[in-house]
Design an enzyme around this catalytic site. Structure first.
Site, PDB file in Angstrom:
ATOM      1  N   ASP A 307      41.856  52.362  34.493  1.00  0.00           N
ATOM      2  CA  ASP A 307      41.567  50.954  34.318  1.00  0.00           C
ATOM      3  C   ASP A 307      41.728  50.630  32.823  1.00  0.00           C
ATOM      4  OD1 ASP A 307      39.304  48.868  36.214  1.00  0.00           O
ATOM      5  OD2 ASP A 307      40.699  48.322  34.619  1.00  0.00           O
ATOM      6  N   GLU A 505      34.596  39.865  37.431  1.00  0.00           N
ATOM      7  CA  GLU A 505      34.046  41.157  37.015  1.00  0.00           C
ATOM      8  C   GLU A 505      32.572  41.051  36.619  1.00  0.00           C
ATOM      9  OE1 GLU A 505      38.284  42.465  35.061  1.00  0.00           O
ATOM     10  OE2 GLU A 505      36.630  43.864  34.926  1.00  0.00           O
TER      11      GLU A 505
HETATM   12  C1  GLC Z   1      40.273  44.991  34.705  1.00  0.00           C
HETATM   13  C2  GLC Z   1      39.876  45.345  36.115  1.00  0.00           C
HETATM   14  C3  GLC Z   1      41.022  45.815  36.972  1.00  0.00           C
HETATM   15  C4  GLC Z   1      42.310  45.173  36.509  1.00  0.00           C
HETATM   16  C5  GLC Z   1      42.598  45.669  35.108  1.00  0.00           C
HETATM   17  C6  GLC Z   1      43.865  45.040  34.527  1.00  0.00           C
HETATM   18  O1  GLC Z   1      39.277  45.388  33.809  1.00  0.00           O
HETATM   19  O2  GLC Z   1      38.814  46.277  36.269  1.00  0.00           O
HETATM   20  O3  GLC Z   1      40.712  45.475  38.328  1.00  0.00           O
HETATM   21  O4  GLC Z   1      43.379  45.537  37.376  1.00  0.00           O
HETATM   22  O5  GLC Z   1      41.523  45.441  34.218  1.00  0.00           O
HETATM   23  O6  GLC Z   1      43.687  43.665  34.338  1.00  0.00           O
END
Ligand code: GLC
Length: 612
Positions: A307, A505
């Site tokens: 991530d 988030e």
């Molecule tokens: C974010 C999320 C993830 C996403 C990534 C790229 O923090 O946790 O779901 O795909 O970053 O944006």
């Protein structure tokens, strides 16, 4: 300088350049005719051949995914041979947010990758989690909690097929979707990104989503799916984002593993690792689950991506983070920082080179990671033709696409109450009053991950609930809009639209899920009017409704429906029947969060939903 010297110097420079041009043209001839460039060769033969030609630097470059926001010098793409780039939540091209500008930007980034010695194509990734949601004018579908309420995998597959088409129309071939979290505690800000609390439902929808993006198998027509976030992201204590899932392995396997088994059976080509921890160990450091279970026991053949800067959270020592995550089984690292910021992609590359030299990361681990990445790129035909079909670009946000999204909205609505058959409403009522700011706010209707990371405001093209009501009723019907719910005299029906402001988030984590006081007061005012009250709740999760349910004659959970508000009017006025079923139980009070059956019956059970 004497003339003779000048002539000799000029001749020398000329010879040098001639030699260099020969070298590069010979090199170009070599790569152009190399087996890995020959599509008639098997994928495995192409992987083996290309890997054998790569230097360690070139291999490590393929393991880097840099963010558009922070690659200030695009020559770095060629210099380091990035395997991938992404647009994180708020990472956009400079200039207008149009499909054409995205396509032009992505094509330019890809062109830099083809300047490298071996011309390994770049794959660009983006969060298309309810349509191609970063781009203005695209078709936005209900977020996953609404798609879960449809209990219609075939429709979910069609929605993702359309999303893939719109994503590909901007030159992008990788989506960080589907999120296949099995959310236990609705206080988590990402509850709406999950199809529900039942592993079986989530597994069905996960497989359908992967098929929608990739097709039956990876091909030049595929957009690469990315099942996320492995594992237990939806099971953290109190629903705390990036928190700690505390449970035994049997529970972990029963609740959270089935959707990944389903996604792998459907051929998912990438999996994103979760920020969260299991029993106190960061998932990005968990070799047992990433390598032994996911790649070994489940036989996952694609690649694991981290991530966003997630490895940085393993420890205060970035080099240790690199060593630990790569040895745990990560194949590609999402490194959103460039030079000038700690833990940037240059630091990652240098650290990993040192770790190999120090024998702390084996060449075999590097080769495994790079082989997984190359295999996907060959299967997707990126080496042959990664161009964009302009007809896909032209179809972005088309009426046909929006019709499918409208069907998704219709099927996602869950009718929780319908006293005295208040619904469906007649289209020829004389006076309808719509109350609540949310009735006229596409930002609330679409939720987070809509043009911006957190979502908000009138940022894209679509139809609000208010407009949809106005469009569907008879010409004789007067539709009034009263955002604050006053002046309701004479209304034959009041439609109250309430809900959560957009979030994404951890910024959506809540300890209290009560319907807001403002929304409760609005519904109370509607009830006081004496007219039938039809309440529509726009939310990313069940909320504690208090008196709002009793004050409503009919109550619809509409989740976060996306751009096509007409789907709601279709059900309100009987052009379609409500068929949605709750994808998770609805708590009566705050002691019943986290599917906590210990505190009595929930207000509504998982699977509940009325129809007419
Ligand atoms: C974010 C999320 C993830 C996403 C990534 C790229 O923090 O946790 O779901 O795909 O970053 O944006």
């Amino acid at each position: 300088m004497k003339l003779k010297t000048k002539i000799l110097t000029a001749l020398g420079i000329g010879c040098y350049w001639a030699m260099m041009m020969n070298f590069f043209s010979a090199q170009a001839k070599e790569t152009d005719t190399a087996p890995y460039m020959d599509p008639s060769e098997s994928v495995e033969a192409r992987v083996t051949d290309l890997l054998s030609r790569m230097t360690l630097d070139e291999k490590i470059g393929q393991m880097v995914q840099a963010d558009l926001c922070c690659v200030s010098n695009r020559a770095d793409i060629a210099k380091y041979g990035f395997g991938s780039m992404l647009s994180g939540g708020d990472s956009k091209p400079t200039g207008p947010n149009t499909p054409e500008n995205w396509l032009q930007t992505v094509n330019d980034l890809k062109s830099w990758a083809l300047k490298t010695r071996l011309k390994i194509p770049l794959i660009y990734g983006i969060d298309a989690v309810h349509g191609h949601n970063d781009v203005v004018g695209t078709t936005l579908f209900p977020h996953h909690i609404g798609m879960g309420a449809t209990h219609d995998p075939a429709l979910a597959e069609e929605a993702e097929r359309i999303t893939a088409s719109e994503v590909a129309g901007t030159g992008i071939r990788w989506v960080f979707a589907p999120c296949i979290a099995v959310v236990q505690d609705e206080r988590w800000g990402r509850t709406y990104e999950s199809y529900g609390q039942d592993p079986a439902l989530v597994s069905e929808m996960a497989a359908a989503s992967v098929k929608g993006f990739q097709g039956d198998e990876l091909s030049p027509h595929s957009v690469l799916a990315c099942a996320k976030h492995f594992i237990g992201d939806g099971g953290t204590q109190n629903g705390i984002d990036q928190g700690n899932a505390v449970c035994d392995e049997a529970t972990l396997r029963r609740l959270y593993l089935p959707p990944y088994e389903a996604a792998i059976r459907a051929g998912v080509g990438s999996i994103m690792v979760s920020y969260s921890s299991w029993n106190g160990l960061k998932m990005h450091a968990n070799k047992y689950l990433l390598t032994d279970v996911l790649k070994g026991e489940l036989g996952f053949k694609g690649f694991l991506v981290s991530d966003w800067a997630a490895i940085d959270e393993i420890s205060p020592d970035y080099k240790y983070d690199v060593e630990t995550s790569i040895n745990a089984g990560l194949d590609m690292i999402m490194i959103p920082y460039g030079p000038g910021h700690p833990n940037n992609y240059v630091e990652f590359i240098n650290d990993l080179k040192d770790l190999v030299a120090e024998r702390k990361v084996s060449p075999a681990r590097i080769d495994d990671a790079v082989s997984r990445i190359l295999r996907i790129k060959f299967q997707m035909g990126l080496f042959e033709n990664d161009g964009t079909d302009p007809s896909l670009t032209a179809q972005i946000g088309s009426t046909e696409h929006r019709q499918i999204a409208r069907e998704c909205v219709r099927e996602s609505l869950v009718l929780l109450k319908n006293k005295r058959h208040a619904l469906p409403l007649a289209k020829d009522l004389k006076h309808i009053t719509v109350v609540g700011e949310a009735a006229n706010d596409l930002g609330v209707q679409c939720g987070g991950w809509t043009v911006s990371w957190q979502g908000s405001g009138q940022v894209t093209r679509g139809t609000t609930i208010l407009q949809a009501v106005r469009d569907i009723v008879s010409p004789q019907t007067q539709v009034r809009f009263s955002p604050d719910g006053r002046n309701l005299a004479g209304a034959d029906a009041v439609i109250a639209v309430v809900g959560e402001p957009p979030y994404a988030e951890g910024l959506g984590d809540r300890t209290n899920l009560d319907l807001s006081a403002g929304d409760s007061a609005l519904i109370a005012r509607a009830k006081a009017s004496g007219a039938p009250v039809i309440t529509i709740l726009l939310s990313g999760r069940p909320l504690i409704l208090g008196r709002a349910l009793g004050s409503s004659d009919a109550f619809i959970a509409a989740w976060l429906p996306g751009t096509e508000g007409e789907g709601i009017a279709d059900v309100l006025f009987g052009d379609a029947k409500p068929t949605g079923k709750l994808p998770r139980e609805w708590p009566k009070n705050d002691r019943q969060f986290a599917a906590n059956a210990m505190h009595g019956r929930p207000l509504f059970r998982d699977g509940y939903g009325l129809t007419y």
